[in-house]
Scaffold this motif. Sequence first.
Motif, mmCIF file in Angstrom:
data_model
loop_
_atom_site.group_PDB
_atom_site.id
_atom_site.type_symbol
_atom_site.label_atom_id
_atom_site.label_comp_id
_atom_site.label_asym_id
_atom_site.label_seq_id
_atom_site.Cartn_x
_atom_site.Cartn_y
_atom_site.Cartn_z
ATOM 1 N N LEU A 184 0.835 -1.196 0.000
ATOM 2 C CA LEU A 184 0.000 0.000 0.000
ATOM 3 C C LEU A 184 0.872 1.250 0.000
ATOM 4 O O LEU A 184 1.707 1.435 0.886
ATOM 5 C CB LEU A 184 -0.921 -0.008 1.220
ATOM 6 N N GLU A 185 0.673 2.090 -0.995
ATOM 7 C CA GLU A 185 1.360 3.375 -1.099
ATOM 8 C C GLU A 185 0.306 4.480 -1.069
ATOM 9 O O GLU A 185 -0.511 4.585 -1.969
ATOM 10 C CB GLU A 185 2.178 3.458 -2.392
ATOM 11 N N ARG A 186 0.326 5.264 -0.003
ATOM 12 C CA ARG A 186 -0.678 6.322 0.122
ATOM 13 C C ARG A 186 -0.337 7.552 -0.717
ATOM 14 O O ARG A 186 -1.226 8.304 -1.099
ATOM 15 C CB ARG A 186 -0.845 6.708 1.594
ATOM 16 N N ASP A 187 0.940 7.751 -0.985
ATOM 17 C CA ASP A 187 1.349 8.869 -1.828
ATOM 18 C C ASP A 187 1.380 8.429 -3.287
ATOM 19 O O ASP A 187 1.461 7.239 -3.595
ATOM 20 C CB ASP A 187 2.732 9.371 -1.411
ATOM 21 N N VAL A 188 1.323 9.392 -4.175
ATOM 22 C CA VAL A 188 1.423 9.113 -5.606
ATOM 23 C C VAL A 188 2.897 8.947 -5.967
ATOM 24 O O VAL A 188 3.719 9.816 -5.671
ATOM 25 C CB VAL A 188 0.789 10.227 -6.446
ATOM 26 N N ILE A 189 3.229 7.821 -6.592
ATOM 27 C CA ILE A 189 4.599 7.520 -6.983
ATOM 28 C C ILE A 189 4.738 7.723 -8.487
ATOM 29 O O ILE A 189 3.959 7.159 -9.270
ATOM 30 C CB ILE A 189 4.978 6.077 -6.600
ATOM 31 N N TRP A 190 5.729 8.518 -8.881
ATOM 32 C CA TRP A 190 6.029 8.709 -10.300
ATOM 33 C C TRP A 190 7.114 7.706 -10.669
ATOM 34 O O TRP A 190 8.236 7.764 -10.144
ATOM 35 C CB TRP A 190 6.476 10.133 -10.572
ATOM 36 N N THR A 191 6.783 6.797 -11.555
ATOM 37 C CA THR A 191 7.697 5.702 -11.876
ATOM 38 C C THR A 191 8.487 5.927 -13.158
ATOM 39 O O THR A 191 9.428 5.184 -13.431
ATOM 40 C CB THR A 191 6.906 4.388 -12.008
ATOM 41 N N ASN A 192 8.109 6.912 -13.951
ATOM 42 C CA ASN A 192 8.813 7.181 -15.209
ATOM 43 C C ASN A 192 8.786 8.663 -15.514
ATOM 44 O O ASN A 192 7.876 9.388 -15.079
ATOM 45 C CB ASN A 192 8.185 6.407 -16.376
ATOM 46 N N GLU A 193 9.775 9.101 -16.254
ATOM 47 C CA GLU A 193 9.765 10.461 -16.778
ATOM 48 C C GLU A 193 8.822 10.502 -17.977
ATOM 49 O O GLU A 193 8.663 9.532 -18.697
ATOM 50 C CB GLU A 193 11.166 10.887 -17.203
ATOM 51 N N GLY A 194 8.201 11.595 -18.173
ATOM 52 C CA GLY A 194 7.269 11.733 -19.287
ATOM 53 C C GLY A 194 6.069 12.546 -18.864
ATOM 54 O O GLY A 194 5.935 12.969 -17.711
ATOM 55 N N GLY A 195 5.179 12.738 -19.807
ATOM 56 C CA GLY A 195 4.003 13.529 -19.514
ATOM 57 C C GLY A 195 4.338 14.967 -19.174
ATOM 58 O O GLY A 195 3.762 15.548 -18.251
#
Length: 271
Positions: A92-103
């Motif tokens: 469970l991850e309550r924070d938003v995790i950015w897994t890739n560069e982009g967007g």
Amino acid sequence: SSKSEPSNLSAIDRLILTLTSDRTSLLLGSVGLIALLLNRLVSFPEEAVYEASRSRVDLLGVFAAGSVLLNGITKLDVESVQAEQVALEGLLERDVIWTNEGGEDLSKPTVEWALRSFVKCSPARTAVLLSNNPDSPDRGWVPLAMTGVLPSELELRSSIPPGQTTPILDRMLRDDGDIKGGTVGGALGGDQRGGPKESYLPTLQALPGKVEFTYLPPNAQEALLLPVRRDDEAIRCAVVLGGDTAKSFAPRDVTWCREVATWIASEQQGY
């Protein structure tokens, strides 16, 4: 029923409510039908005129008792049997995790707000934003950001395994107004714009296509796919939601999630 009766009712009101309740209607209707049946079985009138008259009375009695019984059946509080809730496998991850560069053209605060909202305010327990790079067909879809219950293997959070096809997600790339969105086997009635609409997979574990959702918990029970589309360009992003209970997304939940997804697209366009 009595559990919902106000406490300030008079005795007459309580009597009327009791007589018209579902249980009383079922009891009176059943007793009336049984009494009519017993009367037919134990009495044998000799006069034909009396028999004809009794038949008409019995027929009216059957209608009356049947109506009371039907009234009781229609008042029953019937609850649909819900699917069993399962404990999703993952972390469970309550924070938003950015897994890739982009967007780069996405508003990160808006994306994070939207993903957290999906998990907090809908049946979703996992929310993933994916991007498709048309200039790199070998890469295909790539997870950009995610929150909720995520796969334990870090590689599955940042990429889709090589060789794994994504035919269900690839439907989002088709700029075809004839594509029908909605549940498998039926439409949910999305918006009137052309192009792909949301797709809901209410029983994910029963579908062979579940293997493509490697970025969701392996035992996710359902999935909702939402395109993040521009009005003037092809779809390059999509949101995938995973749940822990099959068939738990009501039509209003799907509509709400679709509206939240439009905020990502709106910020993408700089509205």
